[in-house]
Scaffold this active site. Structure first.
Site, PDB file in Angstrom:
ATOM      1  N   HIS A  82       6.447  -5.004  11.977  1.00  0.00           N
ATOM      2  CA  HIS A  82       5.959  -3.457  12.136  1.00  0.00           C
ATOM      3  C   HIS A  82       5.489  -3.012  13.546  1.00  0.00           C
ATOM      4  O   HIS A  82       4.441  -2.446  13.673  1.00  0.00           O
ATOM      5  CB  HIS A  82       4.643  -3.655  10.942  1.00  0.00           C
ATOM      6  CG  HIS A  82       3.807  -2.309  10.520  1.00  0.00           C
ATOM      7  ND1 HIS A  82       3.413  -1.405  11.435  1.00  0.00           N
ATOM      8  CD2 HIS A  82       4.585  -1.823   9.461  1.00  0.00           C
ATOM      9  CE1 HIS A  82       3.112  -0.462  10.579  1.00  0.00           C
ATOM     10  NE2 HIS A  82       4.157  -0.635   9.717  1.00  0.00           N
TER      11      HIS A  82
ATOM     12  N   HIS B 203       0.945  -1.192  -0.104  1.00  0.00           N
ATOM     13  CA  HIS B 203       0.048   0.031  -0.053  1.00  0.00           C
ATOM     14  C   HIS B 203       0.995   1.188   0.109  1.00  0.00           C
ATOM     15  O   HIS B 203       2.219   1.119   0.304  1.00  0.00           O
ATOM     16  CB  HIS B 203      -1.049  -0.034   1.181  1.00  0.00           C
ATOM     17  CG  HIS B 203      -0.343  -0.134   2.550  1.00  0.00           C
ATOM     18  ND1 HIS B 203       0.658  -0.970   3.034  1.00  0.00           N
ATOM     19  CD2 HIS B 203      -0.418   0.901   3.591  1.00  0.00           C
ATOM     20  CE1 HIS B 203       0.936  -0.390   4.225  1.00  0.00           C
ATOM     21  NE2 HIS B 203       0.238   0.722   4.565  1.00  0.00           N
TER      22      HIS B 203
ATOM     23  N   ASP C 254       5.986   4.563   4.851  1.00  0.00           N
ATOM     24  CA  ASP C 254       6.665   3.650   5.548  1.00  0.00           C
ATOM     25  C   ASP C 254       6.877   2.321   4.590  1.00  0.00           C
ATOM     26  O   ASP C 254       7.821   1.395   5.030  1.00  0.00           O
ATOM     27  CB  ASP C 254       6.579   3.410   6.934  1.00  0.00           C
ATOM     28  CG  ASP C 254       5.094   2.818   7.098  1.00  0.00           C
ATOM     29  OD1 ASP C 254       4.180   3.213   6.256  1.00  0.00           O
ATOM     30  OD2 ASP C 254       5.117   2.292   8.213  1.00  0.00           O
ATOM     31  N   HIS C 255       5.970   2.141   3.436  1.00  0.00           N
ATOM     32  CA  HIS C 255       6.235   0.952   2.951  1.00  0.00           C
ATOM     33  C   HIS C 255       6.489   1.249   1.348  1.00  0.00           C
ATOM     34  O   HIS C 255       6.643   0.098   0.754  1.00  0.00           O
ATOM     35  CB  HIS C 255       4.602   0.195   2.542  1.00  0.00           C
ATOM     36  CG  HIS C 255       4.283  -0.075   3.979  1.00  0.00           C
ATOM     37  ND1 HIS C 255       4.505  -1.519   4.307  1.00  0.00           N
ATOM     38  CD2 HIS C 255       3.837   0.429   5.197  1.00  0.00           C
ATOM     39  CE1 HIS C 255       3.950  -1.831   5.677  1.00  0.00           C
ATOM     40  NE2 HIS C 255       3.738  -0.518   6.299  1.00  0.00           N
TER      41      HIS C 255
ATOM     42  N   ASP D  88      -0.045  -3.749   5.964  1.00  0.00           N
ATOM     43  CA  ASP D  88      -0.841  -3.336   7.279  1.00  0.00           C
ATOM     44  C   ASP D  88      -2.072  -3.819   7.527  1.00  0.00           C
ATOM     45  O   ASP D  88      -2.976  -3.821   6.529  1.00  0.00           O
ATOM     46  CB  ASP D  88      -0.611  -2.028   7.679  1.00  0.00           C
ATOM     47  CG  ASP D  88       0.894  -1.301   7.698  1.00  0.00           C
ATOM     48  OD1 ASP D  88       1.690  -2.270   7.414  1.00  0.00           O
ATOM     49  OD2 ASP D  88       0.876  -0.071   7.787  1.00  0.00           O
TER      50      ASP D  88
HETATM   51 ZN   LIG Z   1      -0.052   1.696   6.659  1.00  0.00          ZN
END
Ligand SMILES: [Zn+2]
Length: 264
Positions: free
Chosen positions: A228, A20, A24-25, A170
């Site tokens: 995470h 997504h 942070d991804h 997430d």
């Molecule tokens: Zn997220």
């Protein structure tokens, strides 16, 4: 930086999966592609991710006047159920929807069923000709020129197990994930919070360690890796003990961690 730190030859990476578009991804991705380019890469990369990712990257490289010298193939992911993204002789990679604040998918890498292994002793004993090996390995029982059936049960051993890895980050706790990750050898599930911050987990569409372990248990996976973890926690012990109470074979992810699926 982490790929370099752990000595992973990133020019060998040919497929990249983005769950997504939270920073942070994927904020590391333009840098990685740019470095690959500067190092003279010419082998293509296939990217899998939300549809907008293609435009974001195109704009970034255009604005910076950087022309990629390798081909960037793009496969958009969808949050409408399961989607087959990649397949070859050995593996299949699928995406499936997670429950997060913006469209997010998980990924499952699944080894295909393996062939039966020839049983050398039985083959030797009955002098089975080599021409039948191929069909025996597929679980077929061919007939020889005298009309005799060569039963694969006698001449083969069971196939080696097929391994699978599912990645869920997430996501909020969601039992809807279970069918997509069922029986995975290894499950990575986010555990941003512990139960004491459960309200925060609800609000942000993240999971607690306990919830991750409940999903692992329900999906009957072999091993759970928690990841995470929020930086608000100074150590990982609370996550570990909370999850391992419900699901024994639990580990907390660390950068560079290697797991041998055959030894799970
Ligand atoms: Zn997220």
């Amino acid at each position: 930086m982490q790929l370099r730190k752990f000595g992973i030859p990133f020019q060998r990476i040919t497929h990249i999966f983005i769950s997504h578009l939270h920073g942070d991804h994927f904020f590391g991705l333009p840098g990685l592609l740019s470095t690959m380019n500067l190092l003279g890469r010419n082998r293509g990369v296939t990217l899998y991710g939300p549809a907008q990712l293609k435009d974001i990257l195109t704009q970034l490289f255009e604005c910076g006047g950087q022309k990629l010298m390798f081909k960037l193939n793009f496969v958009p992911t969808s949050t409408d159920g399961e989607q087959l993204l990649f397949e070859d002789k050995l593996i299949e990679i699928t995406s499936f929807p997670l429950k997060h604040r913006i469209p997010t998918t998980g990924f499952r890498i699944q080894e295909k069923a393996k062939e039966y292994r020839l049983n050398p002793d039985a083959i030797e004993q009955d002098q089975i000709p080599i021409e039948f090996y191929h069909r025996l390995k597929k679980g077929e029982s061919p007939t020889d020129k005298n009309g005799k059936t060569i039963d694969f049960n006698r001449y083969t051993l069971s196939p080696k197990p097929s391994f699978s890895y599912s990645y869920c980050s997430d996501t909020a706790y969601s039992e809807e994930l279970i069918p997509f990750i069922k029986d995975s050898t290894l499950l990575y599930h986010e555990a941003t919070f512990t139960e004491k911050d459960k309200d925060r987990a609800r609000l942000t569409f993240h999971s607690t360690a306990k919830e991750a372990s409940q999903i692992a248990q329900a999906a009957k996976v072999k091993k759970l890796i928690l990841g995470h973890l929020s930086s608000r926690y100074s150590e990982t012990e609370a996550h570990f003990s909370e999850a391992s109470e419900h699901f024994k074979n639990t580990f907390v992810a660390t950068d560079g961690l290697k797991i041998d699926l055959e030894k799970i």
